[in-house]
Design an enzyme around this catalytic site. Structure first.
Site, PDB file in Angstrom:
ATOM      1  N   GLU A   1      -4.043   7.316  -3.034  1.00  0.00           N
ATOM      2  CA  GLU A   1      -3.868   5.957  -2.520  1.00  0.00           C
ATOM      3  C   GLU A   1      -3.621   4.990  -3.663  1.00  0.00           C
ATOM      4  O   GLU A   1      -4.355   5.002  -4.654  1.00  0.00           O
ATOM      5  CB  GLU A   1      -5.129   5.503  -1.757  1.00  0.00           C
ATOM      6  CG  GLU A   1      -5.199   6.031  -0.351  1.00  0.00           C
ATOM      7  CD  GLU A   1      -6.348   5.399   0.434  1.00  0.00           C
ATOM      8  OE1 GLU A   1      -7.476   5.379  -0.092  1.00  0.00           O
ATOM      9  OE2 GLU A   1      -6.104   4.930   1.554  1.00  0.00           O
TER      10      GLU A   1
ATOM     11  N   TYR B   1       0.859  -1.180   0.000  1.00  0.00           N
ATOM     12  CA  TYR B   1       0.000   0.000   0.000  1.00  0.00           C
ATOM     13  C   TYR B   1       0.895   1.229   0.000  1.00  0.00           C
ATOM     14  O   TYR B   1       1.913   1.260   0.688  1.00  0.00           O
ATOM     15  CB  TYR B   1      -0.881   0.009   1.260  1.00  0.00           C
ATOM     16  CG  TYR B   1      -1.585   1.322   1.516  1.00  0.00           C
ATOM     17  CD1 TYR B   1      -2.892   1.511   1.087  1.00  0.00           C
ATOM     18  CD2 TYR B   1      -0.940   2.375   2.177  1.00  0.00           C
ATOM     19  CE1 TYR B   1      -3.541   2.719   1.303  1.00  0.00           C
ATOM     20  CE2 TYR B   1      -1.581   3.589   2.389  1.00  0.00           C
ATOM     21  CZ  TYR B   1      -2.883   3.756   1.960  1.00  0.00           C
ATOM     22  OH  TYR B   1      -3.517   4.946   2.176  1.00  0.00           O
TER      23      TYR B   1
END
Lengths: 389, 293
Positions: free
Chosen positions: A197, A109
């Site tokens: 993100e 991530y």
């Protein structure tokens, strides 16, 4: 402001952040053409809506043949995709992204956010790619690594290296990751993003670092600098009444209840929703009409609130400061003369010239339910919405 | 007594010739605020409608008039720079009213505040008022009651007026009322002001109006516990019914990733012994009770 994944990836591509080869498709035939243009299989067929959790909801499929591309495109285009972020109503899928599938060796991530406590931007990575980052933060916070960008500075190469090493990268991966992180920050800075993100950011079997996802939100206050970004907005993703409200500079958010409200100021508008709920009603909307509550603004406010068929009573709550209550009252009376308002209207005006305002309502032939205080207003509008007044 | 602004406040208005700036300058002068200078680059040497001298730069205005506080009514694209100019000018307090400043422009402003020790209120706020002494902002002056014993700190505008009105009709006057602003990056937080009010002998009660988004309310609650803060605090958190992921008017009012909910904030405040009102209509009455305890 939000954009679609395929638009985010286009921005990434231009900024030197590696993404899979892929193109948007609006029809099944286009999806097939795109797959043929990519030339290698398998490809991913991904629903493009402004919400996460698309895979779990059945909006992301792998296609190993052109036939499968057609099949998945047929199934996903036009489907009502329900994810944990869309709400129970789901969202209609009108666009697809067809892109080359990657050979994933590991998933990570990466994200950039504003750290409000420190007033600095924060670049964070986690080894838990593909997971909801909020969940990781709660359950295994030690698996999130953060660096902060100093005011006036950029993400420094040493910080980018720290991020790469925190993910356990090695060999040539480090160099690719550092370059990718630096370029992600450049996009965030240059485009005035408010959130970015990439979940997951992957390392392929071939040792490449690729952004397989791209979620970008932009700072609405900075859009005036970025007409190219503003043009990317897909208005079909927004609530039509909210788009309409924006045209009149009204800040409107549609909710699920039955009690409409029109308020000056965002804090008081939220507080008004809260008190409606406390008195047993459900707010139908948030609406901040701002500092100028004149006849025109109020009329537009009425039209937008009434475009929601669930609304069966309206509360107008104005605290007059610089804006005078008698002017607002005249605005309300004029607006109700112009458009048909077929639900009970409760008005509560306090502050500058409130007395004169009450007199105007009393003298008007139109029917108003005048409230004397905030709690009185909430009680009356909830009763009115239940047909008790 | 009061905090931050009083009869000694000498104000310079940045953007004094703009529509908002001109209107509110007149309102502040009418209230009795000492507005000593205005700034509009290129209009130095002129005077405004209230006979206030206009300067090209804030530094020049400070040098010529001994201004110690600045208020900013500059449009959003130029407001970040206006804040930096104010911080550099020699004033000790800056109030930024402007709504809609990009967050990226506010990062260096916050950094300059941290480095210089200059205090800033806002942006995206109604300003600060010490009733009867100085009104530095856009709030309606007449709803306030001078020489009181309650301070008000709020992230909102009109909801603050609502709370002040509830106090005033109960005969509870205010020491100083401050709108700290609805943006994600603001100059002064709840926590900073709790400390300042703690040192003000006149302040015997505090109203704190928070809203969804960020964690400033939780941080204030924690500080109250750790420091045995002895001024009674009455709080209301707006946005109990706000849906997650939506920006509720203010740039900073958003529940993101399940964080910043009203429920969490109310729970944290309650744990700190703060009187939390569920209804925005109960703020005045709750304070009345808290003062008698």
């Amino acid at each position: 402001m939000n954009i679609h994944e395929y638009q985010g990836k286009q921005i990434f591509r231009e900024a030197g952040v590696p993404v899979p080869e892929g193109y948007p498709a609006f029809t099944v035939d286009e999806a097939v053409n795109v797959a043929e243009k990519i030339g290698t299989l398998p490809v991913m067929v991904k629903a493009q809506i402004h919400a996460g959790g698309r895979g779990k909801g059945g909006g992301v499929k792998i296609a190993r043949s052109i036939e499968e591309v057609r099949e998945h495109a047929q199934n996903i285009l036009g489907m009502n995709l329900v994810t944990h972020q869309t709400g129970p109503g789901g969202k209609l899928v009108q666009r697809l992204l067809v892109e080359s599938a990657s050979n994933i060796a590991s998933e990570f991530y990466a994200g950039i956010v504003l750290d409000r406590s420190l007033s600095k931007f924060c670049f964070m990575v986690s080894t838990e790619g593909g997971m909801e980052i909020e969940k990781v933060a709660e359950e295994t916070p030690e698996r999130i690594f953060k660096v902060w960008i100093e005011p006036g500075a950029d993400l420094e190469p040493f910080q980018a290296r720290q991020l790469a090493f925190a993910l356990g990268m090695e060999g040539t991966q480090i160099r690719s990751a550092v370059k990718t992180f630096m370029n992600l920050w450049n996009v965030f800075r240059d485009k005035d993003c408010s959130l970015m993100e990439i979940n997951p950011l992957i390392v392929t079997v071939e040792n490449e670092v690729i952004a397989v996802d791209a979620k970008i939100n932009f700072d609405g206050n900075a859009l005036y600098k970025h007409s190219d970004i503003a043009e990317m907005q897909d208005l079909t993703e927004e609530e039509p009444s909210e788009v309409e409200a924006k045209k009149y500079n009204l800040n409107y958010i549609k909710l699920d209840g039955t009690v409409g409200c029109m308020v000056n100021g965002a804090g008081l508008a939220m507080g008004t929703m809260d008190i409606i709920k406390l008195y047993g009603g459900e707010p139908a909307n948030f609406l901040d009409v701002g500092g100028v509550a004149n006849a025109e603004t109020v009329a537009h406010g009425f039209e937008i609130i009434l475009s929601d068929p669930n609304v069966n009573a309206i509360l107008i709550n104005i605290f007059g400061g610089i804006v005078r209550c008698d002017r607002v009252a005249q605005g309300v009376i004029d607006a109700m003369g112009k458009i048909e308002v077929n639900v009970p209207v409760v008005v509560r005006l306090e502050g500058t010239n409130a007395k004169a305002a009450r007199q105007l309502f009393a003298d008007s032939p139109l029917e108003f339910i005048v409230a004397n205080s905030l709690e009185d207003a909430a009680e009356k509008v909830v009763k009115a919405s239940k047909g008790e007044i | 007594m009061s905090i931050l602004v009083n009869n000694d406040t000498r104000l310079v208005v940045q953007g004094i010739t703009g529509k908002e700036g001109a209107f509110h300058t007149a309102q502040m002068v009418e209230y009795g605020t000492k507005v000593v200078a205005g700034v509009t680059p290129g209009k130095g040497g002129q005077k405004d409608a209230n006979d206030i001298p206009i300067f090209n730069t804030v530094a020049e205005a400070v040098k010529e008039t001994n201004a110690n506080t600045s208020i900013i009514f500059v449009p959003p694209p130029f407001a970040g720079d206006a804040c930096l100019e104010a911080i550099d000018s020699g004033v000790s307090l800056v109030i930024c009213i402007t709504e809609g400043i990009p967050a990226k422009d506010m990062v260096p402003v916050k950094d300059a505040l941290n480095r210089t020790g200059v205090r800033m209120i806002g942006p995206n706020c109604p300003g600060i008022i010490t009733p009867g002494e100085a009104k530095i902002g856009i709030m309606p002056g007449f709803i306030h009651k001078p020489k009181g014993n309650v301070g008000v700190i709020s992230r909102s505008g009109t909801l603050t007026y609502e709370a002040v009105h509830q106090l005033t009709v109960r005969g509870i006057g205010q020491t100083t009322c401050i709108g700290i602003g609805g943006d994600p990056i603001i100059g002064t937080t709840f926590l900073d002001l709790l400390k300042l009010f703690g040192d003000d002998p006149a302040t015997e009660g505090l109203v704190m109006i928070g809203e969804i988004g960020g964690s400033a309310e939780e941080e204030a609650a924690q500080w109250i516990v750790e420091n045995n803060y002895d001024i009674p605090v009455v709080a209301f958190i707006a946005g109990q019914t706000a849906p997650p992921g939506r920006r509720m008017g203010h740039a900073g009012a958003i529940i993101s990733g399940g964080k910043g909910t009203a429920a969490d904030k109310m729970a944290a405040l309650e744990r700190a012994g703060i009187h939390v009102c569920k209804s925005p209509a109960d703020i005045g009455a709750t304070m009345e009770k808290a003062l008698k305890l």
